[in-house]
Design a protein around this motif. Structure first.
Motif, PDB file in Angstrom:
ATOM      1  N   GLU A  96       0.834  -1.211   0.000  1.00 26.00           N
ATOM      2  CA  GLU A  96       0.000   0.000   0.000  1.00 26.00           C
ATOM      3  C   GLU A  96       0.867   1.259   0.000  1.00 26.00           C
ATOM      4  O   GLU A  96       0.576   2.210  -0.715  1.00 26.00           O
ATOM      5  N   ALA A  97       1.928   1.254   0.804  1.00 20.67           N
ATOM      6  CA  ALA A  97       2.804   2.428   0.874  1.00 20.67           C
ATOM      7  C   ALA A  97       3.452   2.705  -0.485  1.00 20.67           C
ATOM      8  O   ALA A  97       3.490   3.865  -0.933  1.00 20.67           O
ATOM      9  N   ILE A  98       3.954   1.653  -1.124  1.00 21.45           N
ATOM     10  CA  ILE A  98       4.570   1.838  -2.445  1.00 21.45           C
ATOM     11  C   ILE A  98       3.544   2.383  -3.437  1.00 21.45           C
ATOM     12  O   ILE A  98       3.835   3.301  -4.213  1.00 21.45           O
ATOM     13  N   MET A  99       2.335   1.830  -3.417  1.00 21.29           N
ATOM     14  CA  MET A  99       1.299   2.270  -4.353  1.00 21.29           C
ATOM     15  C   MET A  99       0.890   3.720  -4.100  1.00 21.29           C
ATOM     16  O   MET A  99       0.773   4.513  -5.038  1.00 21.29           O
ATOM     17  N   ILE A 100       0.675   4.070  -2.848  1.00 21.70           N
ATOM     18  CA  ILE A 100       0.219   5.431  -2.536  1.00 21.70           C
ATOM     19  C   ILE A 100       1.317   6.447  -2.827  1.00 21.70           C
ATOM     20  O   ILE A 100       1.073   7.478  -3.463  1.00 21.70           O
ATOM     21  N   ILE A 101       2.544   6.144  -2.394  1.00 22.84           N
ATOM     22  CA  ILE A 101       3.654   7.068  -2.651  1.00 22.84           C
ATOM     23  C   ILE A 101       3.954   7.141  -4.146  1.00 22.84           C
ATOM     24  O   ILE A 101       4.160   8.229  -4.700  1.00 22.84           O
ATOM     25  N   GLY A 102       3.958   5.988  -4.809  1.00 23.07           N
ATOM     26  CA  GLY A 102       4.271   5.958  -6.239  1.00 23.07           C
ATOM     27  C   GLY A 102       3.271   6.700  -7.099  1.00 23.07           C
ATOM     28  O   GLY A 102       3.635   7.341  -8.088  1.00 23.07           O
ATOM     29  N   THR A 103       1.988   6.639  -6.718  1.00 22.31           N
ATOM     30  CA  THR A 103       0.964   7.301  -7.539  1.00 22.31           C
ATOM     31  C   THR A 103       0.652   8.721  -7.058  1.00 22.31           C
ATOM     32  O   THR A 103       0.396   9.596  -7.876  1.00 22.31           O
ATOM     33  N   SER A 104       0.676   8.959  -5.756  1.00 13.90           N
ATOM     34  CA  SER A 104       0.300  10.283  -5.234  1.00 13.90           C
ATOM     35  C   SER A 104       1.478  11.247  -5.163  1.00 13.90           C
ATOM     36  O   SER A 104       1.343  12.410  -5.526  1.00 13.90           O
ATOM     37  N   VAL A 105       2.609  10.771  -4.660  1.00 13.27           N
ATOM     38  CA  VAL A 105       3.762  11.651  -4.490  1.00 13.27           C
ATOM     39  C   VAL A 105       4.549  11.785  -5.795  1.00 13.27           C
ATOM     40  O   VAL A 105       4.885  12.885  -6.228  1.00 13.27           O
TER      41      VAL A 105
END
Length: 138
Positions: A96-105
Motif C-alpha cells: 500500500e505504501a509503495i502504491m500510494i507514494i508511487g501514484t500520489s507523491v
C-alpha cells in the motif's frame, strides 16, 4: 537430462515459488487493473481487493505445490493460514505504501507502479514463507 533433474531437485522450492509467485502476481495485477481502471475504484481500495484475492490464491498454491506443507489437523491448518495471512498483511502495508507514494507523491502510472511494487512484494513474501510459515516443523 540428468543435470536438469538435479537442478530441479535442488531448486524445486525456488522454481515452484517463482512460477506460482508469477501467477499470484498476475492475479494481483489483473484484479488491481480491473478494479482501478475498469471500475474506477481508488488505488488503495483496488489494491486491497487485489491483495486479498492474490493472497488467497498464493496460500493454496504455496501450501500444495511450493512448500508441500503437511498439516495433519484443522488446528494446524488454521495456525498455518493465520501465519501466512499475517505475514502477507505485513507485506500488504509495504504494498500500500509503495502504491500510494508511487501514484500520489511521484505521480506514476498506477499500473507501472503496481508492477514495480509486485517485484518487491514477491521477494519479501518468499522470505516470509520460507523462513517463518512453511518451515519444516519436524
Amino acid at each position: 537430462m540428468q543435470t536438469i533433474k538435479q537442478l530441479w531437485q535442488r531448486y524445486q522450492s525456488v522454481i515452484s515459488y517463482l512460477i506460482f509467485g508469477g501467477l499470484t502476481t498476475v492475479v494481483n495485477i489483473v484484479v488491481f487493473w480491473l478494479f482501478n481502471s475498469v471500475i474506477a475504484w481508488p488505488v488503495w481500495l483496488a489494491n486491497a481487493v487485489a491483495w486479498f484475492l492474490s493472497v488467497l490464491f498464493a496460500y493454496i498454491t504455496n501450501k500444495l505445490w511450493v512448500f508441500d506443507s503437511k498439516t495433519p489437523t484443522a488446528g494446524a491448518v488454521i495456525r498455518e493460514a493465520t501465519s501466512f495471512f499475517g505475514f502477507r498483511l505485513l507485506s500488504f502495508f509495504i504494498d500500500e505504501a509503495i502504491m500510494i507514494i508511487g501514484t500520489s507523491v511521484f505521480h506514476g502510472n498506477s499500473l507501472v507502479v503496481k508492477i514495480i511494487d509486485q517485484v518487491v512484494v514477491v521477494v519479501l513474501n518468499w522470505f516470509f514463507s520460507k523462513l517463518f510459515i512453511f518451515k519444516d516443523r519436524t
